[in-house]
Scaffold this motif. Structure first.
Motif, mmCIF file in Angstrom:
data_model
loop_
_atom_site.group_PDB
_atom_site.id
_atom_site.type_symbol
_atom_site.label_atom_id
_atom_site.label_comp_id
_atom_site.label_asym_id
_atom_site.label_seq_id
_atom_site.Cartn_x
_atom_site.Cartn_y
_atom_site.Cartn_z
ATOM 1 N N LEU A 81 0.980 -1.368 -0.103
ATOM 2 C CA LEU A 81 0.391 0.330 -0.152
ATOM 3 C C LEU A 81 1.063 1.544 -0.027
ATOM 4 C CD1 LEU A 81 -2.591 -1.051 3.206
ATOM 5 C CD2 LEU A 81 -2.494 -1.175 0.425
ATOM 6 N N SER A 82 0.570 2.150 -0.536
ATOM 7 C CA SER A 82 1.662 3.071 -1.406
ATOM 8 C C SER A 82 0.886 4.497 -1.392
ATOM 9 C CB SER A 82 2.041 3.391 -1.715
ATOM 10 O OG SER A 82 2.923 4.336 -2.250
ATOM 11 N N SER A 83 0.759 5.356 -0.767
ATOM 12 C CA SER A 83 -0.793 6.936 -0.690
ATOM 13 C C SER A 83 0.541 7.508 -1.770
ATOM 14 C CB SER A 83 -0.804 7.849 -0.120
ATOM 15 O OG SER A 83 0.555 8.118 0.489
ATOM 16 N N GLY A 84 1.579 7.156 -1.842
ATOM 17 C CA GLY A 84 1.866 8.435 -3.355
ATOM 18 C C GLY A 84 2.609 9.799 -3.193
ATOM 19 N N ARG A 90 6.830 8.073 9.437
ATOM 20 C CA ARG A 90 6.851 5.991 9.182
ATOM 21 C C ARG A 90 5.933 6.135 10.177
ATOM 22 N NH1 ARG A 90 7.452 2.824 13.175
ATOM 23 N NH2 ARG A 90 8.015 4.621 14.742
ATOM 24 N N LEU A 91 5.259 7.099 10.989
ATOM 25 C CA LEU A 91 4.352 7.075 11.876
ATOM 26 C C LEU A 91 3.316 7.414 11.165
ATOM 27 C CD1 LEU A 91 5.251 8.532 15.302
ATOM 28 C CD2 LEU A 91 4.847 6.160 15.397
ATOM 29 N N GLU A 92 3.141 8.525 10.028
ATOM 30 C CA GLU A 92 1.687 9.263 9.251
ATOM 31 C C GLU A 92 1.711 8.107 8.330
ATOM 32 O OE1 GLU A 92 2.761 13.974 8.881
ATOM 33 O OE2 GLU A 92 3.618 12.319 7.501
ATOM 34 N N THR A 93 2.388 7.415 7.667
ATOM 35 C CA THR A 93 2.596 5.761 6.353
ATOM 36 C C THR A 93 1.689 4.583 7.499
ATOM 37 O OG1 THR A 93 4.507 6.625 5.927
ATOM 38 C CG2 THR A 93 3.636 4.493 5.331
ATOM 39 N N ALA A 115 9.381 3.461 5.425
ATOM 40 C CA ALA A 115 9.643 5.109 5.626
ATOM 41 C C ALA A 115 10.374 5.827 6.317
ATOM 42 C CB ALA A 115 7.740 5.498 5.770
ATOM 43 N N GLY A 116 9.968 6.866 6.095
ATOM 44 C CA GLY A 116 11.495 7.640 6.780
ATOM 45 C C GLY A 116 12.795 6.930 6.868
ATOM 46 N N LYS A 117 13.534 6.842 7.683
ATOM 47 C CA LYS A 117 15.092 6.140 8.145
ATOM 48 C C LYS A 117 14.625 4.688 7.900
ATOM 49 C CE LYS A 117 16.806 10.127 11.755
ATOM 50 N NZ LYS A 117 17.431 9.615 12.547
ATOM 51 N N GLU A 118 13.564 4.248 7.489
ATOM 52 C CA GLU A 118 13.153 2.858 8.046
ATOM 53 C C GLU A 118 13.110 2.259 6.518
ATOM 54 O OE1 GLU A 118 10.950 0.841 10.997
ATOM 55 O OE2 GLU A 118 12.801 1.687 12.146
ATOM 56 N N GLN A 122 11.515 6.598 -2.080
ATOM 57 C CA GLN A 122 11.319 7.747 -1.643
ATOM 58 C C GLN A 122 9.650 7.487 -1.520
ATOM 59 O OE1 GLN A 122 12.353 10.300 -5.118
ATOM 60 N NE2 GLN A 122 14.750 10.308 -4.688
ATOM 61 N N ASN A 123 9.283 6.179 -1.918
ATOM 62 C CA ASN A 123 7.998 6.304 -1.861
ATOM 63 C C ASN A 123 7.505 5.728 -0.169
ATOM 64 O OD1 ASN A 123 7.170 8.165 -4.401
ATOM 65 N ND2 ASN A 123 7.942 5.771 -5.412
ATOM 66 N N PRO A 124 6.830 6.049 0.792
ATOM 67 C CA PRO A 124 6.805 5.669 1.473
ATOM 68 C C PRO A 124 5.419 4.518 1.180
ATOM 69 C CG PRO A 124 6.550 8.207 2.159
ATOM 70 C CD PRO A 124 7.045 8.076 0.815
ATOM 71 N N HIS A 125 6.076 3.168 1.738
ATOM 72 C CA HIS A 125 4.478 2.146 1.880
ATOM 73 C C HIS A 125 4.617 1.208 3.441
ATOM 74 C CE1 HIS A 125 8.489 0.772 0.125
ATOM 75 N NE2 HIS A 125 7.768 -0.510 -0.141
ATOM 76 N N ALA A 126 3.617 0.033 2.670
ATOM 77 C CA ALA A 126 3.092 -0.563 3.972
ATOM 78 C C ALA A 126 3.561 -2.041 2.965
ATOM 79 C CB ALA A 126 1.843 -0.483 5.149
ATOM 80 N N HIS A 127 4.011 -2.931 3.516
ATOM 81 C CA HIS A 127 3.672 -4.085 3.186
ATOM 82 C C HIS A 127 2.913 -4.916 4.029
ATOM 83 C CE1 HIS A 127 7.219 -4.309 0.344
ATOM 84 N NE2 HIS A 127 7.499 -3.410 0.839
#
Length: 202
Positions: A81-84, A90-93, A115-118, A122-127
């Motif tokens: 899942l990626s918001s774009g 990281r917390l917002e994602t 996301a962020g430092k983790e 360049q695209n924050p996302h979640a698995h």
């Protein structure tokens, strides 16, 4: 900015097989190197708790395996899942992805945020690992995309409203005669184009 949903699934014949497949995916999601090629120990989030495989050791593995074995259904989905929105932390994602899942009536999941430092792109996302009784359908995944877009719009409007409040307060002359500040709605937020990126595999 538009939500992207990618999905793959596998059918597993036993509870132990589901646990083994799920833990293999979680090892990859949680430990994938960051941009500096440093192996990570990212949090694994479930509806009930948080775990780190390296920090929490065998206890975390046993608990997550137990949850996978007890989960319903013979299908195990892996979602991305990626918001774009490249500015999301990281917390917002994490908050955005949880809202997307829960509003899509998915209450059994294991989620890892990149996301962020983790992050490693360049695209924050979640698995996300999602066990189900049957494969998720294209309409279900498209609805997740729509929910993601709505959640992103809401987050942007809240952020815009907070910035406007700060600007209004800082620009109000002292001794304004008790006149109340009138806040304007953030209806002029630019509309985003919508697109679907669905990926299926067996």
């Amino acid at each position: 900015m538009a939500t992207v949903v990618k999905a793959r699934y596998r059918r597993v014949s036993s509870a132990s097989g589901k646990a083994a497949a799920g833990m293999s995916s979680l090892d990859y999601f949680a430990g994938r190197p960051d941009r500096d090629m440093q192996r990570m120990d990212r949090e694994i989030l479930t509806a009930e708790g948080r775990y780190r495989l390296e920090r929490d050791g065998e206890q975390a593995r046993q608990q997550l395996s137990k949850e996978l074995e007890a989960s319903k259904g013979q299908y195990l989905h892996t979602l991305v899942l990626s918001s774009g929105n490249q500015d999301m932390t990281r917390l917002e994602t994490e908050r955005w992805a949880r809202n997307v899942l829960e509003q899509s009536k998915i209450d059994s999941y294991m989620l890892v945020v990149h996301a962020g430092k983790e992050g490693h792109t360049q695209n924050p996302h979640a698995h996300v690992l999602v066990p189900t009784n049957r494969p998720l359908t294209v309409p279900q995944l498209e609805e997740m995309r729509r929910v993601g877009d709505r959640e992103q719009d809401l987050m942007l409007k809240v952020e815009y409203g907070l910035k406007r409040d700060v600007q209004d307060v800082s620009s109000t002359p002292k001794g304004g005669g008790g006149k109340e500040i009138e806040n304007t709605a953030a209806d002029d937020t630019p509309k985003r184009s919508t697109q679907v990126d669905l990926q299926f595999g067996s």
